[in-house]
Design a protein around this motif. Structure first.
Motif, mmCIF file in Angstrom:
data_model
loop_
_atom_site.group_PDB
_atom_site.id
_atom_site.type_symbol
_atom_site.label_atom_id
_atom_site.label_comp_id
_atom_site.label_asym_id
_atom_site.label_seq_id
_atom_site.Cartn_x
_atom_site.Cartn_y
_atom_site.Cartn_z
ATOM 1 N N MET A 1 -38.558 35.940 -48.616
ATOM 2 C CA MET A 1 -39.288 35.914 -47.379
ATOM 3 C C MET A 1 -39.190 37.296 -46.745
ATOM 4 S SD MET A 1 -39.175 33.368 -44.231
ATOM 5 C CE MET A 1 -37.726 33.286 -43.383
ATOM 6 N N THR A 2 -40.284 37.810 -46.286
ATOM 7 C CA THR A 2 -40.285 39.114 -45.622
ATOM 8 C C THR A 2 -40.351 38.919 -44.115
ATOM 9 O OG1 THR A 2 -42.681 39.301 -45.750
ATOM 10 C CG2 THR A 2 -41.420 40.238 -47.574
ATOM 11 N N THR A 3 -39.688 39.804 -43.402
ATOM 12 C CA THR A 3 -39.726 39.756 -41.946
ATOM 13 C C THR A 3 -40.114 41.117 -41.413
ATOM 14 O OG1 THR A 3 -37.381 40.315 -41.800
ATOM 15 C CG2 THR A 3 -37.937 37.977 -41.813
ATOM 16 N N ALA A 4 -40.783 41.146 -40.287
ATOM 17 C CA ALA A 4 -41.163 42.405 -39.650
ATOM 18 C C ALA A 4 -39.940 42.989 -38.954
ATOM 19 C CB ALA A 4 -42.278 42.163 -38.644
ATOM 20 N N SER A 5 -39.728 44.277 -39.118
ATOM 21 C CA SER A 5 -38.598 44.945 -38.478
ATOM 22 C C SER A 5 -38.903 45.174 -37.009
ATOM 23 C CB SER A 5 -38.341 46.287 -39.169
ATOM 24 O OG SER A 5 -37.348 46.993 -38.476
ATOM 25 N N THR A 6 -37.898 44.955 -36.166
ATOM 26 C CA THR A 6 -38.077 45.179 -34.737
ATOM 27 C C THR A 6 -37.609 46.563 -34.318
ATOM 28 O OG1 THR A 6 -35.891 44.296 -34.228
ATOM 29 C CG2 THR A 6 -37.743 42.735 -34.230
ATOM 30 N N GLY A 7 -37.020 47.289 -35.268
ATOM 31 C CA GLY A 7 -36.515 48.617 -34.953
ATOM 32 C C GLY A 7 -35.137 48.606 -34.302
ATOM 33 N N VAL A 8 -34.514 47.439 -34.190
ATOM 34 C CA VAL A 8 -33.184 47.332 -33.592
ATOM 35 C C VAL A 8 -32.142 47.823 -34.594
ATOM 36 C CG1 VAL A 8 -31.444 45.718 -32.714
ATOM 37 C CG2 VAL A 8 -33.842 45.431 -32.090
ATOM 38 N N ASP A 9 -31.237 48.659 -34.151
ATOM 39 C CA ASP A 9 -30.147 49.162 -34.976
ATOM 40 C C ASP A 9 -29.181 48.014 -35.289
ATOM 41 O OD1 ASP A 9 -27.229 50.192 -35.104
ATOM 42 O OD2 ASP A 9 -28.425 52.000 -35.510
ATOM 43 N N ARG A 10 -28.996 47.700 -36.580
ATOM 44 C CA ARG A 10 -28.146 46.569 -36.987
ATOM 45 C C ARG A 10 -26.698 46.738 -36.551
ATOM 46 N NH1 ARG A 10 -29.893 43.567 -42.288
ATOM 47 N NH2 ARG A 10 -32.138 43.750 -42.072
ATOM 48 N N THR A 11 -26.169 47.958 -36.615
ATOM 49 C CA THR A 11 -24.782 48.199 -36.210
ATOM 50 C C THR A 11 -24.604 47.910 -34.723
ATOM 51 O OG1 THR A 11 -24.543 49.857 -37.938
ATOM 52 C CG2 THR A 11 -22.929 49.906 -36.146
ATOM 53 N N LEU A 12 -25.556 48.368 -33.921
ATOM 54 C CA LEU A 12 -25.499 48.116 -32.486
ATOM 55 C C LEU A 12 -25.649 46.627 -32.191
ATOM 56 C CD1 LEU A 12 -25.282 49.176 -29.628
ATOM 57 C CD2 LEU A 12 -27.737 49.660 -29.683
ATOM 58 N N LEU A 13 -26.524 45.959 -32.925
ATOM 59 C CA LEU A 13 -26.703 44.519 -32.721
ATOM 60 C C LEU A 13 -25.422 43.766 -33.073
ATOM 61 C CD1 LEU A 13 -28.412 42.068 -32.013
ATOM 62 C CD2 LEU A 13 -29.264 42.087 -34.370
ATOM 63 N N ARG A 14 -24.824 44.079 -34.227
ATOM 64 C CA ARG A 14 -23.563 43.420 -34.606
ATOM 65 C C ARG A 14 -22.487 43.644 -33.546
ATOM 66 N NH1 ARG A 14 -23.186 41.738 -40.207
ATOM 67 N NH2 ARG A 14 -24.883 42.776 -41.260
ATOM 68 N N ASP A 15 -22.382 44.883 -33.053
ATOM 69 C CA ASP A 15 -21.389 45.188 -32.030
ATOM 70 C C ASP A 15 -21.672 44.393 -30.760
ATOM 71 O OD1 ASP A 15 -19.077 46.734 -31.135
ATOM 72 O OD2 ASP A 15 -20.526 47.654 -29.755
ATOM 73 N N SER A 16 -22.922 44.311 -30.368
ATOM 74 C CA SER A 16 -23.288 43.546 -29.168
ATOM 75 C C SER A 16 -22.951 42.072 -29.336
ATOM 76 C CB SER A 16 -24.781 43.706 -28.875
ATOM 77 O OG SER A 16 -25.091 45.050 -28.592
ATOM 78 N N LEU A 17 -23.298 41.505 -30.471
ATOM 79 C CA LEU A 17 -23.038 40.087 -30.716
ATOM 80 C C LEU A 17 -21.544 39.781 -30.823
ATOM 81 C CD1 LEU A 17 -25.946 39.277 -33.184
ATOM 82 C CD2 LEU A 17 -25.787 38.696 -30.744
ATOM 83 N N SER A 18 -20.742 40.761 -31.251
ATOM 84 C CA SER A 18 -19.295 40.538 -31.372
ATOM 85 C C SER A 18 -18.646 40.372 -30.001
ATOM 86 C CB SER A 18 -18.633 41.689 -32.132
ATOM 87 O OG SER A 18 -18.454 42.823 -31.306
ATOM 88 N N ARG A 19 -19.352 40.710 -28.950
ATOM 89 C CA ARG A 19 -18.821 40.570 -27.590
ATOM 90 C C ARG A 19 -18.938 39.137 -27.068
ATOM 91 N NH1 ARG A 19 -16.346 44.804 -28.781
ATOM 92 N NH2 ARG A 19 -17.303 46.782 -28.314
ATOM 93 N N TRP A 20 -19.575 38.265 -27.847
ATOM 94 C CA TRP A 20 -19.729 36.863 -27.459
ATOM 95 C C TRP A 20 -18.730 36.032 -28.259
ATOM 96 C CZ3 TRP A 20 -21.764 34.346 -23.627
ATOM 97 C CH2 TRP A 20 -21.984 32.976 -23.726
ATOM 98 N N PRO A 21 -17.751 35.397 -27.591
ATOM 99 C CA PRO A 21 -16.775 34.600 -28.340
ATOM 100 C C PRO A 21 -17.419 33.342 -28.911
ATOM 101 C CG PRO A 21 -16.404 34.385 -25.980
ATOM 102 C CD PRO A 21 -17.507 35.388 -26.156
ATOM 103 N N SER A 22 -17.009 32.995 -30.117
ATOM 104 C CA SER A 22 -17.527 31.800 -30.790
ATOM 105 C C SER A 22 -16.368 30.991 -31.327
ATOM 106 C CB SER A 22 -18.419 32.192 -31.969
ATOM 107 O OG SER A 22 -19.528 32.926 -31.533
ATOM 108 N N GLY A 23 -16.515 29.696 -31.305
ATOM 109 C CA GLY A 23 -15.564 28.845 -31.999
ATOM 110 C C GLY A 23 -15.715 29.068 -33.495
ATOM 111 N N VAL A 24 -14.707 28.676 -34.253
ATOM 112 C CA VAL A 24 -14.733 28.869 -35.697
ATOM 113 C C VAL A 24 -14.664 27.498 -36.364
ATOM 114 C CG1 VAL A 24 -13.638 29.992 -37.668
ATOM 115 C CG2 VAL A 24 -13.531 31.073 -35.411
ATOM 116 N N ALA A 25 -15.567 27.283 -37.312
ATOM 117 C CA ALA A 25 -15.643 26.018 -38.029
ATOM 118 C C ALA A 25 -15.662 26.261 -39.530
ATOM 119 C CB ALA A 25 -16.908 25.256 -37.622
ATOM 120 N N VAL A 26 -15.173 25.290 -40.276
ATOM 121 C CA VAL A 26 -15.367 25.249 -41.718
ATOM 122 C C VAL A 26 -16.261 24.049 -41.984
ATOM 123 C CG1 VAL A 26 -14.279 24.770 -43.950
ATOM 124 C CG2 VAL A 26 -13.256 26.440 -42.403
ATOM 125 N N VAL A 27 -17.327 24.278 -42.730
ATOM 126 C CA VAL A 27 -18.299 23.234 -43.043
ATOM 127 C C VAL A 27 -18.158 22.910 -44.524
ATOM 128 C CG1 VAL A 27 -20.729 22.572 -42.941
ATOM 129 C CG2 VAL A 27 -19.813 24.223 -41.285
#
Length: 173
Positions: A1-27
């Motif tokens: 599947m192809t997706t259109a790029s939004t031009g968002v820097d992946r490293t910056l996005l990962r860093d931003s998302l890491s600031r949101w705490p998440s519970g951890v699950a094993v499925v």
């Protein structure tokens, strides 16, 4: 599947998302040969109370993805603060994730892990393709909650989260 790029820097996005705490699950689930499979997830959420549904996101690159594409059941285990080793084990590719791990059989033979803060057994209701993940939607058939503090993932590392010392009722206003 192809997706259109939004031009968002992946490293910056990962860093931003890491600031949101998440519970951890094993499925967990079983594949067509009844072999146990599973993965670690931080993208887990309640979806609906009527009917009772939850969702979890599975990376398309996960080695257990084929099992979850055909599975009829899954169990979501919300990990306790001292279970980071389980999160790491189930996030590791190309290993026997169940070697030496005590499990019991749940709904449809799904492997159940012990010592968790909560466990939710589901019939897989649907799978939704979304970018580089598949959203697994489960119809809840059984759930249990236990004592203990949850494991959370924040700023790219695992942490404990202390439960409240007392229960407060929500203000209805």
């Amino acid at each position: 599947m192809t997706t259109a790029s939004t031009g968002v820097d992946r490293t910056l996005l990962r860093d931003s998302l890491s600031r949101w705490p998440s519970g951890v699950a094993v499925v967990t689930t079983v594949d067509e040969s009844r072999a146990p499979r599973g993965f670690t997830a931080t993208a887990f959420s309640s979806l609906s109370m009527d009917p009772p549904m939850v969702l979890v996101c599975l990376d398309r690159g996960a080695d257990c993805r084929p099992a979850f594409e055909t599975a009829g059941v899954m169990a979501v285990h919300l990990l306790r603060e001292d279970q980071a080793h389980l999160a790491q084990r189930f996030a590791t590719k190309d290993i026997d994730k169940y070697e030496g791990l005590p499990v019991s059989a749940g709904l449809g033979g799904v492997p159940l892990l012990g010592g968790v803060v909560a466990r939710i057994e589901c019939v897989l209701d649907r799978r939704i393709d979304a970018g580089d993940h598949v959203i697994l939607v489960g119809l809840v058939h059984r759930c249990e909650s236990f004592t203990g503090a949850p494991l959370v993932y924040f700023a790219r590392s695992f942490h404990g989260l202390q439960p409240p010392t007392h229960h407060r009722e929500a203000d209805p206003s």
